[in-house]
Design an enzyme around this catalytic site. Structure first.
Site, short mmCIF file in Angstrom:
data_model
loop_
_atom_site.label_atom_id
_atom_site.label_comp_id
_atom_site.label_asym_id
_atom_site.label_seq_id
_atom_site.Cartn_x
_atom_site.Cartn_y
_atom_site.Cartn_z
N PHE A 63 -2.46 0.95 -15.50
CA PHE A 63 -3.36 1.83 -14.76
C PHE A 63 -4.37 1.07 -13.90
O PHE A 63 -5.23 1.68 -13.26
CB PHE A 63 -4.11 2.75 -15.73
CG PHE A 63 -3.21 3.70 -16.48
CD1 PHE A 63 -2.20 4.39 -15.83
CD2 PHE A 63 -3.37 3.90 -17.85
CE1 PHE A 63 -1.36 5.26 -16.52
CE2 PHE A 63 -2.55 4.78 -18.55
CZ PHE A 63 -1.54 5.46 -17.88
N GLY A 64 -4.28 -0.25 -13.89
CA GLY A 64 -5.17 -1.06 -13.06
C GLY A 64 -4.76 -1.07 -11.61
O GLY A 64 -3.71 -0.52 -11.23
N MET A 71 -3.72 -3.57 -9.63
CA MET A 71 -2.47 -4.27 -9.38
C MET A 71 -1.30 -3.61 -10.08
O MET A 71 -0.21 -3.47 -9.51
CB MET A 71 -2.58 -5.73 -9.84
CG MET A 71 -3.39 -6.61 -8.91
SD MET A 71 -2.70 -6.67 -7.25
CE MET A 71 -1.07 -7.31 -7.61
N LYS A 98 -5.44 2.89 -22.64
CA LYS A 98 -5.22 4.28 -23.05
C LYS A 98 -3.76 4.64 -22.81
O LYS A 98 -3.11 4.09 -21.92
CB LYS A 98 -6.14 5.23 -22.28
CG LYS A 98 -5.93 5.21 -20.77
CD LYS A 98 -6.88 6.18 -20.08
CE LYS A 98 -6.67 6.15 -18.56
NZ LYS A 98 -7.57 7.09 -17.86
N GLY A 104 -0.14 -12.80 -14.04
CA GLY A 104 -1.04 -12.89 -12.90
C GLY A 104 -2.50 -12.73 -13.28
O GLY A 104 -3.37 -12.73 -12.42
N THR A 129 -6.13 -13.65 -14.37
CA THR A 129 -6.96 -14.84 -14.16
C THR A 129 -8.14 -14.83 -15.13
O THR A 129 -8.34 -13.89 -15.88
CB THR A 129 -7.46 -14.90 -12.71
OG1 THR A 129 -8.24 -13.73 -12.42
CG2 THR A 129 -6.30 -14.98 -11.74
N HIS A 189 -14.69 -11.78 -2.94
CA HIS A 189 -13.90 -10.70 -3.53
C HIS A 189 -14.75 -9.44 -3.69
O HIS A 189 -15.97 -9.48 -3.51
CB HIS A 189 -13.35 -11.10 -4.90
CG HIS A 189 -12.15 -11.99 -4.83
ND1 HIS A 189 -12.26 -13.35 -4.73
CD2 HIS A 189 -10.82 -11.71 -4.84
CE1 HIS A 189 -11.05 -13.89 -4.69
NE2 HIS A 189 -10.16 -12.92 -4.74
N LYS A 232 -14.78 -7.61 -9.35
CA LYS A 232 -14.04 -8.75 -9.91
C LYS A 232 -14.83 -9.39 -11.04
O LYS A 232 -16.02 -9.68 -10.90
CB LYS A 232 -13.73 -9.79 -8.82
CG LYS A 232 -12.81 -10.90 -9.33
CD LYS A 232 -12.17 -11.66 -8.20
CE LYS A 232 -11.23 -12.75 -8.71
NZ LYS A 232 -10.11 -12.20 -9.49
N GLY A 262 -9.61 -17.05 -9.82
CA GLY A 262 -8.52 -17.91 -10.27
C GLY A 262 -7.92 -18.71 -9.13
O GLY A 262 -7.55 -19.88 -9.29
N THR A 263 -7.83 -18.08 -7.97
CA THR A 263 -7.31 -18.77 -6.79
C THR A 263 -8.20 -19.94 -6.39
O THR A 263 -7.72 -21.04 -6.07
CB THR A 263 -7.18 -17.79 -5.61
OG1 THR A 263 -6.31 -16.72 -5.98
CG2 THR A 263 -6.65 -18.47 -4.37
#
EC number: 1.17.1.8
Length: 254
Positions: free
Chosen positions: A10-11, A13, A36, A89, A91, A147, A151, A157-158
């Site tokens: 549900f995020g 990404m 959830k 993925g 971070t 960002h 965040k 992380g990048t």
């Protein structure tokens, strides 16, 4: 057919990746995991405490994790024990969390792609930064990243990957996070973090001498660029030999 479960369904990404996979001819979305329960593009979503039983039930080939560090540190070992290939993925992992994840992948003898950024452009930029650092090793170096306001980790992380590349090529150098007052520059790497609005992701590395400035930068306009890269990595990792890979392997970058 590649069967996929998405952790962080549900995020931001997870939702984009789920939408892409649901339209792919060679992939099947079979479930999701989040804080959830519910449904997600017509498939069930369970909480992480039920992940082991859920994976046993739906039998995915690949588990994709875009969650938060504590959740990923729990999800990945469960997926590895279940024999699933992994796309990670998430971070903000601590060194201890990353060590635990790596160990679980090796013990599970599964293939995994781990990257702090799945954008093709950013992965190419990393190779350019490495090459530039080798040739401009006596230049002053600054890293700037921006960002969205939500965040959780800073620097990103990048940006941490960029710093790792720089330290490998021109280090060791002290990393200075922001500056205040009268500060004379020494042999260091300046790091500047911006958070605001809905900025998808901006990263820049500046190499400066007394005579010129070279700036290498990347700007993501839409989160789909990360999602498309993650889906590409999912297709690539399916059927691969056990091991820990990066996007440079997916993209065949030197």
């Amino acid at each position: 057919m590649i069967k996929v479960v998405i952790c962080g369904a549900f995020g931001r990404m997870g939702t984009i990746i789920g939408e892409i996979i649901s339209k792919e001819q060679d992939m099947q979305l079979v479930g999701g995991v989040d804080i959830k329960e519910g449904t997600f593009f017509g498939v069930p979503v369970v909480t992480s405490d039920k992940l082991a039983d859920f994976l046993s039930s739906v039998q995915p080939d690949v588990v994709i994790d875009f969650t938060v560090a504590p959740a990923a540190a729990q999800n990945v070992p469960v997926a590895a024990r279940a024999g699933c290939a992994i796309i990670l993925g998430t971070t903000g992992l601590t060194q201890e969390q990353r060590k635990g994840i790596d160990a679980a992948i090796r013990e599970g003898k599964v293939p995994a792609v781990i990257s702090t950024n799945y954008s093709i452009g950013m992965n190419i930029l990393w190779t350019l930064i490495r090459d530039a650092a080798r040739k401009l090793s006596d230049y002053d170096v600054e890293v700037i990243e921006a960002h969205h306001r939500y965040k959780k980790d800073a620097p990103s992380g990048t940006a941490r990957t960029i710093l790792q590349i720089l330290q490998e090529e021109i280090g060791p150098r002290e990393e200075i996070y922001g500056r205040e007052g009268m500060t004379e520059r020494s042999s260091e790497i300046g790091v500047h973090v911006i958070r605001g609005g809905d900025i998808v992701g901006d990263h820049a590395v500046m190499f400066a001498s007394n005579f010129e400035t070279v700036t290498l930068s990347h700007r993501a306009y839409d989160r789909s660029v990360f999602a498309e890269g993650a889906v590409r990595a999912t297709r690539w990792v399916f059927g691969k030999e056990p091991g820990i890979y990066g996007m440079k392997d997916v993209l065949n970058l030197s």
